[in-house]
Design a protein around this motif. Structure first.
Motif, PDB file in Angstrom:
ATOM      1  N   UNK A  58      34.159 -16.135  -2.935  1.00 45.24           N
ATOM      2  CA  UNK A  58      33.590 -16.811  -4.083  1.00 45.24           C
ATOM      3  C   UNK A  58      34.367 -18.043  -4.494  1.00 45.24           C
ATOM      4  N   UNK A  59      33.876 -18.743  -5.501  1.00 47.68           N
ATOM      5  CA  UNK A  59      34.562 -19.937  -5.996  1.00 47.68           C
ATOM      6  C   UNK A  59      35.771 -19.582  -6.859  1.00 47.68           C
ATOM      7  N   UNK A  60      36.573 -20.573  -7.154  1.00 48.51           N
ATOM      8  CA  UNK A  60      37.607 -20.483  -8.182  1.00 48.51           C
ATOM      9  C   UNK A  60      37.240 -21.490  -9.262  1.00 48.51           C
ATOM     10  N   UNK A  61      37.151 -20.999 -10.501  1.00 47.50           N
ATOM     11  CA  UNK A  61      36.651 -21.836 -11.590  1.00 47.50           C
ATOM     12  C   UNK A  61      37.669 -21.877 -12.724  1.00 47.50           C
ATOM     13  N   UNK A  62      38.016 -23.079 -13.147  1.00 49.16           N
ATOM     14  CA  UNK A  62      38.947 -23.293 -14.259  1.00 49.16           C
ATOM     15  C   UNK A  62      38.159 -23.563 -15.528  1.00 49.16           C
ATOM     16  N   UNK A  63      38.541 -22.875 -16.621  1.00 50.96           N
ATOM     17  CA  UNK A  63      37.854 -23.024 -17.909  1.00 50.96           C
ATOM     18  C   UNK A  63      38.707 -23.887 -18.833  1.00 50.96           C
ATOM     19  N   UNK A  64      38.177 -25.037 -19.197  1.00 51.18           N
ATOM     20  CA  UNK A  64      38.912 -25.959 -20.059  1.00 51.18           C
ATOM     21  C   UNK A  64      38.818 -25.576 -21.528  1.00 51.18           C
ATOM     22  N   UNK A  65      37.809 -24.766 -21.883  1.00 53.67           N
ATOM     23  CA  UNK A  65      37.684 -24.312 -23.272  1.00 53.67           C
ATOM     24  C   UNK A  65      37.154 -22.885 -23.298  1.00 53.67           C
ATOM     25  N   UNK A  66      37.267 -22.241 -24.449  1.00 53.00           N
ATOM     26  CA  UNK A  66      36.791 -20.860 -24.602  1.00 53.00           C
ATOM     27  C   UNK A  66      35.305 -20.786 -24.249  1.00 53.00           C
ATOM     28  N   UNK A  67      34.942 -19.762 -23.458  1.00 50.43           N
ATOM     29  CA  UNK A  67      33.566 -19.634 -22.976  1.00 50.43           C
ATOM     30  C   UNK A  67      33.203 -18.158 -22.880  1.00 50.43           C
ATOM     31  N   UNK A  68      31.960 -17.841 -23.208  1.00 48.84           N
ATOM     32  CA  UNK A  68      31.453 -16.483 -23.064  1.00 48.84           C
ATOM     33  C   UNK A  68      30.587 -16.425 -21.812  1.00 48.84           C
ATOM     34  N   UNK A  69      30.894 -15.522 -20.890  1.00 48.16           N
ATOM     35  CA  UNK A  69      30.146 -15.414 -19.639  1.00 48.16           C
ATOM     36  C   UNK A  69      29.788 -13.957 -19.359  1.00 48.16           C
ATOM     37  N   UNK A  70      28.925 -13.755 -18.371  1.00 47.90           N
ATOM     38  CA  UNK A  70      28.623 -12.406 -17.864  1.00 47.90           C
ATOM     39  C   UNK A  70      28.372 -12.536 -16.367  1.00 47.90           C
ATOM     40  N   UNK A  71      28.845 -11.551 -15.608  1.00 51.99           N
ATOM     41  CA  UNK A  71      28.730 -11.565 -14.156  1.00 51.99           C
ATOM     42  C   UNK A  71      28.019 -10.295 -13.705  1.00 51.99           C
ATOM     43  N   UNK A  72      27.119 -10.424 -12.736  1.00 52.00           N
ATOM     44  CA  UNK A  72      26.403  -9.255 -12.229  1.00 52.00           C
ATOM     45  C   UNK A  72      25.787  -9.549 -10.876  1.00 52.00           C
ATOM     46  N   UNK A  77      34.439  -7.985  -7.406  1.00 53.19           N
ATOM     47  CA  UNK A  77      35.703  -7.680  -8.098  1.00 53.19           C
ATOM     48  C   UNK A  77      36.275  -8.912  -8.808  1.00 53.19           C
ATOM     49  N   UNK A  78      35.572  -9.434  -9.824  1.00 50.09           N
ATOM     50  CA  UNK A  78      36.050 -10.631 -10.519  1.00 50.09           C
ATOM     51  C   UNK A  78      37.275 -10.345 -11.379  1.00 50.09           C
ATOM     52  N   UNK A  79      38.136 -11.347 -11.517  1.00 45.38           N
ATOM     53  CA  UNK A  79      39.284 -11.230 -12.404  1.00 45.38           C
ATOM     54  C   UNK A  79      39.675 -12.613 -12.913  1.00 45.38           C
ATOM     55  N   UNK A  80      40.410 -12.614 -14.017  1.00 44.10           N
ATOM     56  CA  UNK A  80      40.871 -13.849 -14.639  1.00 44.10           C
ATOM     57  C   UNK A  80      42.380 -13.943 -14.549  1.00 44.10           C
ATOM     58  N   UNK A  81      42.868 -15.150 -14.325  1.00 43.35           N
ATOM     59  CA  UNK A  81      44.287 -15.459 -14.504  1.00 43.35           C
ATOM     60  C   UNK A  81      44.378 -16.329 -15.753  1.00 43.35           C
ATOM     61  N   UNK A  82      44.961 -15.806 -16.801  1.00 39.86           N
ATOM     62  CA  UNK A  82      44.996 -16.509 -18.076  1.00 39.86           C
ATOM     63  C   UNK A  82      46.028 -17.637 -18.063  1.00 39.86           C
ATOM     64  N   UNK A  83      45.988 -18.412 -19.132  1.00 39.20           N
ATOM     65  CA  UNK A  83      46.928 -19.532 -19.277  1.00 39.20           C
ATOM     66  C   UNK A  83      48.381 -19.042 -19.265  1.00 39.20           C
ATOM     67  N   UNK A  84      48.582 -17.796 -19.699  1.00 32.70           N
ATOM     68  CA  UNK A  84      49.933 -17.212 -19.710  1.00 32.70           C
ATOM     69  C   UNK A  84      50.227 -16.423 -18.435  1.00 32.70           C
ATOM     70  N   UNK A  88      43.610 -10.355 -15.669  1.00 25.18           N
ATOM     71  CA  UNK A  88      42.674  -9.541 -16.444  1.00 25.18           C
ATOM     72  C   UNK A  88      41.483  -9.185 -15.555  1.00 25.18           C
ATOM     73  N   UNK A  89      41.331  -7.884 -15.238  1.00 25.33           N
ATOM     74  CA  UNK A  89      40.178  -7.437 -14.457  1.00 25.33           C
ATOM     75  C   UNK A  89      38.919  -7.531 -15.317  1.00 25.33           C
ATOM     76  N   UNK A  90      37.800  -7.896 -14.690  1.00 25.17           N
ATOM     77  CA  UNK A  90      36.542  -8.052 -15.416  1.00 25.17           C
ATOM     78  C   UNK A  90      35.547  -6.976 -15.017  1.00 25.17           C
ATOM     79  N   UNK A  91      34.711  -6.589 -15.961  1.00 28.00           N
ATOM     80  CA  UNK A  91      33.625  -5.652 -15.685  1.00 28.00           C
ATOM     81  C   UNK A  91      32.346  -6.423 -15.414  1.00 28.00           C
ATOM     82  N   UNK A 108      37.471  -9.139  -3.809  1.00 26.17           N
ATOM     83  CA  UNK A 108      36.903  -8.561  -2.593  1.00 26.17           C
ATOM     84  C   UNK A 108      35.426  -8.265  -2.816  1.00 26.17           C
ATOM     85  N   UNK A 109      34.698  -8.155  -1.699  1.00 23.29           N
ATOM     86  CA  UNK A 109      33.281  -7.807  -1.804  1.00 23.29           C
ATOM     87  C   UNK A 109      33.161  -6.284  -1.717  1.00 23.29           C
TER      88      UNK A 109
END
Length: 318
Positions: A58-72, A77-84, A88-91, A108-109
């Protein structure tokens, strides 16, 4: 949102470019349209809003501002790497608040072929003929490294809606796909009719958004003949000259000259869209009235879901 990596065949897809097949313009749109509709519903978007259709890797996407998303859809196995630098694993099938400075990645798929990223407020990309769907032939709304999407600012919600798994299509890597008989079905030999309804078909590596090619014992017509090109649609099952089958999918051409043996019923197209190479399918014919009843039942369930989320959020139904 900025695409640090575009991933494999990432595109914008909505319900498609309807009503232009007479001009030879293929409709595009999401392969798994139910996934897009459900994700938009839990985000309180219009059901017709575009989402990002992705494949693995999949892609790698950087978020420049707070955003609400949903994945399905598929589970990558999506996850976030925060600014710190926290991971964070995503559901899947749940609204997720992505804080500014985070990067979305996929590990992973685990299941399926196509996942979808829906964005609160929608994808702010261009429209053409009433659709935001990517058209690769025209290089319209293609996603490349460094492509960007403007997102809207919304307050962080008090709760994060999620979808019950009982409302999802019955995804499988060996599904039974239901068909309505096509115009040229009766041209098959008796033996080929039996094979069509009883043998499992493997999905070829040579499959894409235009069509899913199947592999099995070759089917034959009673007599060889040439047909005038006729209209085809998402889900049309055609018999190729070598006796193998192809199921036309979201990027299908508008007409075709191969025999049309059947058409996949609408409710099973999302299931088929999540199948890939090395998966197998079997066909079962049903009547047009049965197919209509299945579609009506699905739309009733979606309507109930929309009412539920609208009541929870205090918004009117879109």
């Amino acid at each position: 949102m900025q695409f640090l990596k575009s991933g494999i065949l990432s595109t914008y897809q909505d319900s498609g470019r309807k009503g232009y097949c007479y001009s030879g313009i293929n409709p595009n749109g999401a392969m798994d349209i139910i996934a897009v509709r459900l994700l938009n519903i839990i985000l309180q978007n219009s059901e017709k809003e575009a989402a990002i259709e992705i494949h693995f890797p999949g892609p790698e996407i950087f978020f420049e501002k707070d955003t609400l998303i949903a994945i399905g859809g598929a589970d990558f196995s999506p996850f976030l790497i925060t600014d710190s630098k926290q991971i964070v694993e995503m559901n899947n099938w749940q609204c997720t608040w992505v804080s500014a400075g985070s990067i979305l990645k996929f590990k992973k798929r685990s299941f399926g072929q196509r996942a979808y990223i829906a964005i609160k407020g929608g994808a702010s990309v261009k429209e053409w003929l009433g659709s935001k769907s990517t058209n690769g032939l025209l290089d319209f709304n293609t996603i490349k490294a460094n492509s960007q999407i403007d997102t809207q600012l919304f307050p962080k919600p008090d709760f994060f809606p999620y979808l019950a798994f009982s409302l999802l299509p019955p995804y499988s890597d060996s599904p039974i796909i239901r068909l309505i008989k096509g115009n040229e079905y009766d041209l098959l030999t008796h033996e080929s009719k039996t094979l069509l309804e009883n043998q499992p078909f493997g999905i070829s590596l040579n499959s894409n958004r235009m069509g899913i090619r199947l592999e099995g014992v070759a089917l034959n017509l009673e007599n060889k003949l040439e047909l005038i090109s006729s209209a085809v649609d998402f889900g049309t099952v055609q018999l190729l000259p070598d006796g193998q089958l192809i199921i036309l999918m979201a990027d299908h051409q508008t007409t075709g000259g191969y025999p049309r043996l059947g058409n996949v019923v609408s409710v099973d197209l999302p299931i088929l869209a999540q199948c890939g190479a090395q998966d197998t399918i079997q066909f079962r014919f049903i009547s047009l009235s049965e197919a209509e009843e299945l579609l009506i039942l699905r739309e009733k369930e979606i309507r109930k879901l929309k009412v539920t989320f609208s009541l929870l959020s205090g918004n009117s139904i879109k």
